[in-house]
Design a protein around this motif. Structure first.
Motif, mmCIF file in Angstrom:
data_model
loop_
_atom_site.group_PDB
_atom_site.id
_atom_site.type_symbol
_atom_site.label_atom_id
_atom_site.label_comp_id
_atom_site.label_asym_id
_atom_site.label_seq_id
_atom_site.Cartn_x
_atom_site.Cartn_y
_atom_site.Cartn_z
ATOM 1 N N SER A 158 14.464 0.838 -3.046
ATOM 2 C CA SER A 158 13.093 1.306 -3.194
ATOM 3 C C SER A 158 12.699 1.309 -4.664
ATOM 4 O O SER A 158 13.555 1.378 -5.557
ATOM 5 C CB SER A 158 12.936 2.705 -2.606
ATOM 6 O OG SER A 158 13.644 3.648 -3.401
ATOM 7 N N ARG A 218 10.901 9.431 -3.885
ATOM 8 C CA ARG A 218 10.881 10.043 -2.553
ATOM 9 C C ARG A 218 9.758 11.062 -2.434
ATOM 10 O O ARG A 218 9.355 11.422 -1.323
ATOM 11 C CB ARG A 218 12.228 10.726 -2.283
ATOM 12 C CG ARG A 218 12.398 11.997 -3.080
ATOM 13 C CD ARG A 218 13.809 12.448 -3.307
ATOM 14 N NE ARG A 218 14.621 12.537 -2.120
ATOM 15 C CZ ARG A 218 15.944 12.709 -2.139
ATOM 16 N NH1 ARG A 218 16.574 12.825 -3.298
ATOM 17 N NH2 ARG A 218 16.622 12.787 -1.032
ATOM 18 N N PRO A 232 11.248 7.165 2.278
ATOM 19 C CA PRO A 232 11.561 6.065 3.187
ATOM 20 C C PRO A 232 12.747 6.362 4.101
ATOM 21 O O PRO A 232 13.005 5.594 5.025
ATOM 22 C CB PRO A 232 11.875 4.899 2.237
ATOM 23 C CG PRO A 232 12.346 5.546 0.982
ATOM 24 C CD PRO A 232 11.575 6.835 0.888
ATOM 25 N N GLU A 276 8.149 8.103 10.451
ATOM 26 C CA GLU A 276 6.737 8.244 10.102
ATOM 27 C C GLU A 276 6.125 9.549 10.592
ATOM 28 O O GLU A 276 5.104 9.990 10.059
ATOM 29 C CB GLU A 276 5.945 7.051 10.639
ATOM 30 C CG GLU A 276 6.313 5.738 9.965
ATOM 31 C CD GLU A 276 5.338 4.625 10.276
ATOM 32 O OE1 GLU A 276 4.310 4.896 10.943
ATOM 33 O OE2 GLU A 276 5.587 3.484 9.850
ATOM 34 N N LEU A 330 8.132 14.004 5.540
ATOM 35 C CA LEU A 330 7.829 12.671 5.029
ATOM 36 C C LEU A 330 7.234 12.729 3.623
ATOM 37 O O LEU A 330 7.603 11.950 2.739
ATOM 38 C CB LEU A 330 6.850 11.986 5.989
ATOM 39 C CG LEU A 330 6.448 10.550 5.685
ATOM 40 C CD1 LEU A 330 7.628 9.602 5.822
ATOM 41 C CD2 LEU A 330 5.317 10.121 6.628
ATOM 42 N N LEU A 340 1.998 5.374 3.705
ATOM 43 C CA LEU A 340 2.812 4.649 4.685
ATOM 44 C C LEU A 340 2.583 3.152 4.567
ATOM 45 O O LEU A 340 3.536 2.360 4.541
ATOM 46 C CB LEU A 340 2.468 5.110 6.102
ATOM 47 C CG LEU A 340 3.072 6.420 6.588
ATOM 48 C CD1 LEU A 340 2.375 6.886 7.868
ATOM 49 C CD2 LEU A 340 4.567 6.258 6.833
ATOM 50 N N HIS A 369 6.015 2.969 2.243
ATOM 51 C CA HIS A 369 7.043 3.209 3.259
ATOM 52 C C HIS A 369 7.288 1.956 4.120
ATOM 53 O O HIS A 369 8.428 1.468 4.228
ATOM 54 C CB HIS A 369 6.597 4.392 4.132
ATOM 55 C CG HIS A 369 7.628 4.936 5.060
ATOM 56 N ND1 HIS A 369 7.938 4.329 6.264
ATOM 57 C CD2 HIS A 369 8.405 6.049 4.997
ATOM 58 C CE1 HIS A 369 8.865 5.037 6.890
ATOM 59 N NE2 HIS A 369 9.163 6.091 6.139
#
Length: 253
Positions: free
Chosen positions: A73, A77, A82, A86, A91, A116, A120
């Motif tokens: 990534s 975070r 990730p 979802e 999240l 997202l 993500h």
């Protein structure tokens, strides 16, 4: 749209039967999120709440030593995690280990959907693409996810483990990995410690459990990999152990 990709690929032409992952490789906040600043002081952004300290360096060195590709990534975070499904309530964290995240306090459904879409999902799409690339040449890649954990959360007991292996229902890789790590006389090894690997919707569940691929998540205590020397030392220590565990996982039952 983000100016930079949500992931980086290391050693893209490495062996197709292994894929390294690093979900929390970076503490970077993209400029499209709160102008690149979630409102935390630099000392908080350097903590485990923002990323997995040392995990990126270990992953890159393992990619070299194992000649394996890696997906990492490129965002914190705290932007969006990730390693969560979802629909997971954690999240986007608004409070983490005693620190309020100002830039996340008023995140609504629209902002969650944007994060997202922009960070993500592209990260997970990159993992799917690497798996598809391996399968196109007849390989079923084993997934190895590299994480780190803090020696002690605020108000909690110290954590004694040097390294832990997280897993759920598939022990093909986790079992030999645990056995080999426990054979090291100077290591305190955790089995689903300091966290459980039984989290539906996390990265290993999404790409390993659901696809039937062997997988394991390795957690290294972050004071052991807090500098490049520690990162390299742990990668060198893990590489031969992982080779043997991968061989055992691939052997016929």
């Amino acid at each position: 749209m983000p100016t930079d990709p949500a992931f980086e690929i290391a050693n893209p032409d490495g062996r197709p039967d292994v894929l390294l992952l690093c979900d929390h490789a970076s503490n970077r906040v993209p400029p499209e999120v709160c102008g690149g600043d979630l409102g935390l002081p630099p000392e908080d952004m350097a903590r485990h709440i923002a990323y997995d300290v040392g995990a990126r360096g270990v992953t890159l060195e393992l990619a070299r030593l194992l000649d394996a590709p890696a997906v990492l990534s490129t965002f914190s975070r705290l932007v969006i995690d990730p390693n969560r499904g979802e629909d997971d309530p954690t999240l986007i964290m608004k409070l983490y280990d005693g620190s309020v995240i100002p830039g996340n306090r008023h995140v609504d459904g629209t902002e969650t959907a944007r994060r997202l879409s922009d960070w993500h999902r592209p990260y997970h799409d990159a993992i799917r693409a690497r798996i598809a690339r391996a399968e196109a040449v007849g390989a079923r890649p084993a997934l190895i996810s590299i994480h780190s954990f803090t020696p002690q959360l605020r108000g909690r007991a110290p954590r004694p483990w040097h390294v832990g292996v997280l897993w759920d229902r598939d022990s093909r890789l986790a079992a030999p990995l645990l056995e080999l790590l426990r054979a090291e006389p100077d290591l305190c090894v955790g089995d689903n410690e300091p966290y459980s690997g039984q989290l539906q919707g996390d990265c290993m569940w999404t790409h390993g459990t659901r696809r039937g691929l062997p997988h394991a998540l390795i957690e290294i205590r972050n004071d052991l990999i807090a500098d490049p020397e520690g990162e390299r030392a742990w990668a060198r220590r893990l590489a031969p152990i992982l080779r043997r565990a991968l061989d055992r996982a691939a052997a016929p039952a």
